[in-house]
Design a protein around this motif. Structure first.
Motif, PDB file in Angstrom:
ATOM      1  N   VAL A   1      36.649 -47.580  26.807  1.00 16.98           N
ATOM      2  CA  VAL A   1      37.162 -47.702  27.923  1.00 16.98           C
ATOM      3  C   VAL A   1      38.586 -47.216  27.923  1.00 16.98           C
ATOM      4  O   VAL A   1      39.123 -47.522  26.498  1.00 16.98           O
ATOM      5  N   LEU A   2      39.123 -46.890  28.901  1.00 17.70           N
ATOM      6  CA  LEU A   2      40.654 -46.559  28.959  1.00 17.70           C
ATOM      7  C   LEU A   2      41.359 -47.720  29.658  1.00 17.70           C
ATOM      8  O   LEU A   2      41.183 -48.187  30.556  1.00 17.70           O
ATOM      9  N   ALA A   3      42.121 -48.414  28.763  1.00 16.69           N
ATOM     10  CA  ALA A   3      42.973 -49.600  29.511  1.00 16.69           C
ATOM     11  C   ALA A   3      44.299 -49.033  29.434  1.00 16.69           C
ATOM     12  O   ALA A   3      44.976 -48.366  28.513  1.00 16.69           O
ATOM     13  N   VAL A   4      44.992 -49.271  30.975  1.00 14.92           N
ATOM     14  CA  VAL A   4      46.375 -48.942  31.011  1.00 14.92           C
ATOM     15  C   VAL A   4      47.159 -50.242  31.053  1.00 14.92           C
ATOM     16  O   VAL A   4      46.497 -51.324  31.584  1.00 14.92           O
ATOM     17  N   PHE A   5      48.197 -50.144  30.732  1.00 10.16           N
ATOM     18  CA  PHE A   5      49.093 -51.343  30.786  1.00 10.16           C
ATOM     19  C   PHE A   5      50.374 -51.273  31.751  1.00 10.16           C
ATOM     20  O   PHE A   5      51.046 -50.442  31.892  1.00 10.16           O
TER      21      PHE A   5
ATOM     22  N   ALA B   1      66.032 -43.504  15.008  1.00 18.87           N
ATOM     23  CA  ALA B   1      65.025 -44.542  14.446  1.00 18.87           C
ATOM     24  C   ALA B   1      64.816 -45.690  15.456  1.00 18.87           C
ATOM     25  O   ALA B   1      63.548 -46.288  15.629  1.00 18.87           O
ATOM     26  N   ARG B   2      65.836 -46.177  16.167  1.00 15.56           N
ATOM     27  CA  ARG B   2      65.987 -47.109  17.205  1.00 15.56           C
ATOM     28  C   ARG B   2      64.935 -46.608  18.268  1.00 15.56           C
ATOM     29  O   ARG B   2      64.114 -47.473  18.789  1.00 15.56           O
ATOM     30  N   GLN B   3      65.250 -45.556  18.712  1.00 10.79           N
ATOM     31  CA  GLN B   3      64.372 -44.742  19.835  1.00 10.79           C
ATOM     32  C   GLN B   3      62.834 -44.777  19.425  1.00 10.79           C
ATOM     33  O   GLN B   3      61.885 -45.049  20.164  1.00 10.79           O
ATOM     34  N   HIS B   4      62.634 -44.354  18.212  1.00 14.32           N
ATOM     35  CA  HIS B   4      61.256 -44.172  17.700  1.00 14.32           C
ATOM     36  C   HIS B   4      60.540 -45.718  17.549  1.00 14.32           C
ATOM     37  O   HIS B   4      59.434 -45.837  18.146  1.00 14.32           O
ATOM     38  N   GLY B   5      61.398 -46.553  17.200  1.00 16.41           N
ATOM     39  CA  GLY B   5      60.741 -48.117  17.264  1.00 16.41           C
ATOM     40  C   GLY B   5      60.313 -48.658  18.903  1.00 16.41           C
ATOM     41  O   GLY B   5      59.375 -49.305  18.797  1.00 16.41           O
ATOM     42  N   VAL B   6      61.273 -48.207  19.744  1.00 17.32           N
ATOM     43  CA  VAL B   6      61.037 -48.645  20.996  1.00 17.32           C
ATOM     44  C   VAL B   6      59.731 -48.031  21.596  1.00 17.32           C
ATOM     45  O   VAL B   6      58.965 -48.726  22.121  1.00 17.32           O
ATOM     46  N   LEU B   7      59.619 -46.928  21.504  1.00 22.97           N
ATOM     47  CA  LEU B   7      58.408 -46.074  21.711  1.00 22.97           C
ATOM     48  C   LEU B   7      57.214 -46.436  21.069  1.00 22.97           C
ATOM     49  O   LEU B   7      56.182 -46.586  21.910  1.00 22.97           O
ATOM     50  N   MET B   8      57.424 -46.842  19.771  1.00 27.77           N
ATOM     51  CA  MET B   8      56.190 -46.967  19.051  1.00 27.77           C
ATOM     52  C   MET B   8      55.425 -48.534  19.471  1.00 27.77           C
ATOM     53  O   MET B   8      54.503 -48.929  19.457  1.00 27.77           O
ATOM     54  N   ASN B   9      56.418 -49.386  20.170  1.00 32.93           N
ATOM     55  CA  ASN B   9      56.102 -50.781  20.856  1.00 32.93           C
ATOM     56  C   ASN B   9      55.638 -50.762  22.302  1.00 32.93           C
ATOM     57  O   ASN B   9      55.567 -51.633  22.866  1.00 32.93           O
ATOM     58  N   LEU B  10      55.766 -49.294  22.955  1.00 34.09           N
ATOM     59  CA  LEU B  10      55.714 -49.273  24.376  1.00 34.09           C
ATOM     60  C   LEU B  10      54.002 -48.963  24.735  1.00 34.09           C
ATOM     61  O   LEU B  10      53.792 -47.947  24.311  1.00 34.09           O
ATOM     62  N   ASN B  11      53.433 -50.025  25.435  1.00 32.45           N
ATOM     63  CA  ASN B  11      52.224 -49.852  25.669  1.00 32.45           C
ATOM     64  C   ASN B  11      52.181 -49.162  26.999  1.00 32.45           C
ATOM     65  O   ASN B  11      52.355 -49.515  28.202  1.00 32.45           O
ATOM     66  N   THR B  12      51.258 -48.042  27.110  1.00 31.34           N
ATOM     67  CA  THR B  12      50.911 -47.207  28.167  1.00 31.34           C
ATOM     68  C   THR B  12      49.314 -47.149  28.595  1.00 31.34           C
ATOM     69  O   THR B  12      49.223 -47.674  29.747  1.00 31.34           O
ATOM     70  N   ALA B  13      48.606 -46.595  27.721  1.00 30.66           N
ATOM     71  CA  ALA B  13      47.240 -46.563  28.166  1.00 30.66           C
ATOM     72  C   ALA B  13      46.590 -46.342  26.612  1.00 30.66           C
ATOM     73  O   ALA B  13      47.362 -45.752  25.567  1.00 30.66           O
ATOM     74  N   MET B  14      45.660 -46.834  26.295  1.00 28.88           N
ATOM     75  CA  MET B  14      44.908 -47.107  25.220  1.00 28.88           C
ATOM     76  C   MET B  14      43.305 -47.025  25.236  1.00 28.88           C
ATOM     77  O   MET B  14      42.721 -47.908  25.996  1.00 28.88           O
ATOM     78  N   PRO B  15      42.562 -46.286  24.242  1.00 31.05           N
ATOM     79  CA  PRO B  15      41.286 -46.184  24.277  1.00 31.05           C
ATOM     80  C   PRO B  15      40.906 -47.848  23.617  1.00 31.05           C
ATOM     81  O   PRO B  15      41.524 -48.074  22.586  1.00 31.05           O
ATOM     82  N   CYS B  16      39.682 -48.570  24.083  1.00 26.95           N
ATOM     83  CA  CYS B  16      39.431 -49.924  23.475  1.00 26.95           C
ATOM     84  C   CYS B  16      38.019 -50.060  23.663  1.00 26.95           C
ATOM     85  O   CYS B  16      37.314 -49.483  24.605  1.00 26.95           O
ATOM     86  N   LYS B  17      37.367 -50.840  22.744  1.00 26.17           N
ATOM     87  CA  LYS B  17      35.986 -51.132  22.666  1.00 26.17           C
ATOM     88  C   LYS B  17      35.924 -52.388  23.642  1.00 26.17           C
ATOM     89  O   LYS B  17      36.465 -53.128  23.307  1.00 26.17           O
ATOM     90  N   VAL B  18      34.702 -52.431  24.533  1.00 23.38           N
ATOM     91  CA  VAL B  18      34.337 -53.567  25.402  1.00 23.38           C
ATOM     92  C   VAL B  18      33.713 -54.670  24.107  1.00 23.38           C
ATOM     93  O   VAL B  18      32.667 -54.226  23.375  1.00 23.38           O
ATOM     94  N   LEU B  19      34.144 -55.720  24.060  1.00 26.38           N
ATOM     95  CA  LEU B  19      33.481 -56.815  23.199  1.00 26.38           C
ATOM     96  C   LEU B  19      32.698 -57.755  24.252  1.00 26.38           C
ATOM     97  O   LEU B  19      31.469 -58.244  23.648  1.00 26.38           O
TER      98      LEU B  19
END
Length: 125
Positions: free
Chosen positions: A88-92, A10-28
Motif C-alpha cells: 500500500v501507499l502510506a502518506v504522512f 549536509a544539514r539539509q540532506h539530514g533534514v530531508l532524509m528524516n522527512l516522511n512524505t509517502a512510502m510503500p508499505c506491506k500490510v501486516l
C-alpha cells in the motif's frame, strides 16, 4: 566548496532524509470494521558505517475509504479490502491528525510534523 557550504548541504540532506512524505508499505494486519491497519515500511534506513535496517512497523494506521453515487443512486461507502502482504501507499500528514480524525479544527502548534504516527493508507499498489 567551502566548509560552510558543505556543512549546510549536509544539514539539509539530514533534514530531508528524516522527512516522511509517502512510502510503500506491506500490510501486516487489517481490521476492516475499524479501517485500521498495521503496516511495515518497505524503505530501509542506513546510518554511516552500519548495515541497512528495517523501520519498525506502524500500528493503527487509518485506511481511507471512498463514497460514491453511481447513476443517481444513494451514496454508498466503499471500504477497501486489504490482505496481509498487500503493498500500500502510506502518506504522512503534515501535522498530528488525532483531532482532525474526529472532525475537529486544530491549531498546528504541535511539534509533531510528518511523523510516522500520522500515516494514512491511500491505496493499494
Amino acid at each position: 566548496m567551502t566548509n560552510a557550504t558543505e556543512f549546510f548541504n549536509a544539514r539539509q540532506h539530514g533534514v530531508l532524509m528524516n522527512l516522511n512524505t509517502a512510502m510503500p508499505c506491506k500490510v501486516l494486519a487489517y481490521d476492516e470494521t475499524k479501517r485500521i491497519a498495521k503496516i511495515e515500511p518497505l524503505f530501509m534506513v542506513k546510518e554511516a558505517g552500519e548495515d541497512p535496517s528495517k523501520l519498525a512497523p506502524i500500528e493503527n494506521v487509518p485506511v481511507l475509504f471512498q463514497k460514491y453515487r453511481v447513476n443517481g443512486s444513494e451514496v454508498q461507502n466503499y471500504v477497501p479490502v486489504l490482505e496481509p502482504t498487500d503493498t500500500v501507499l502510506a502518506v504522512f500528514c503534515q501535522r498530528a491528525i488525532d483531532e482532525a480524525m474526529k472532525g475537529n479544527n486544530i491549531y498546528p502548534g504541535t511539534a509533531r510534523m510528518f511523523d510516522v504516527h500520522d500515516a494514512v493508507i491511500v491505496g493499494v499498489f
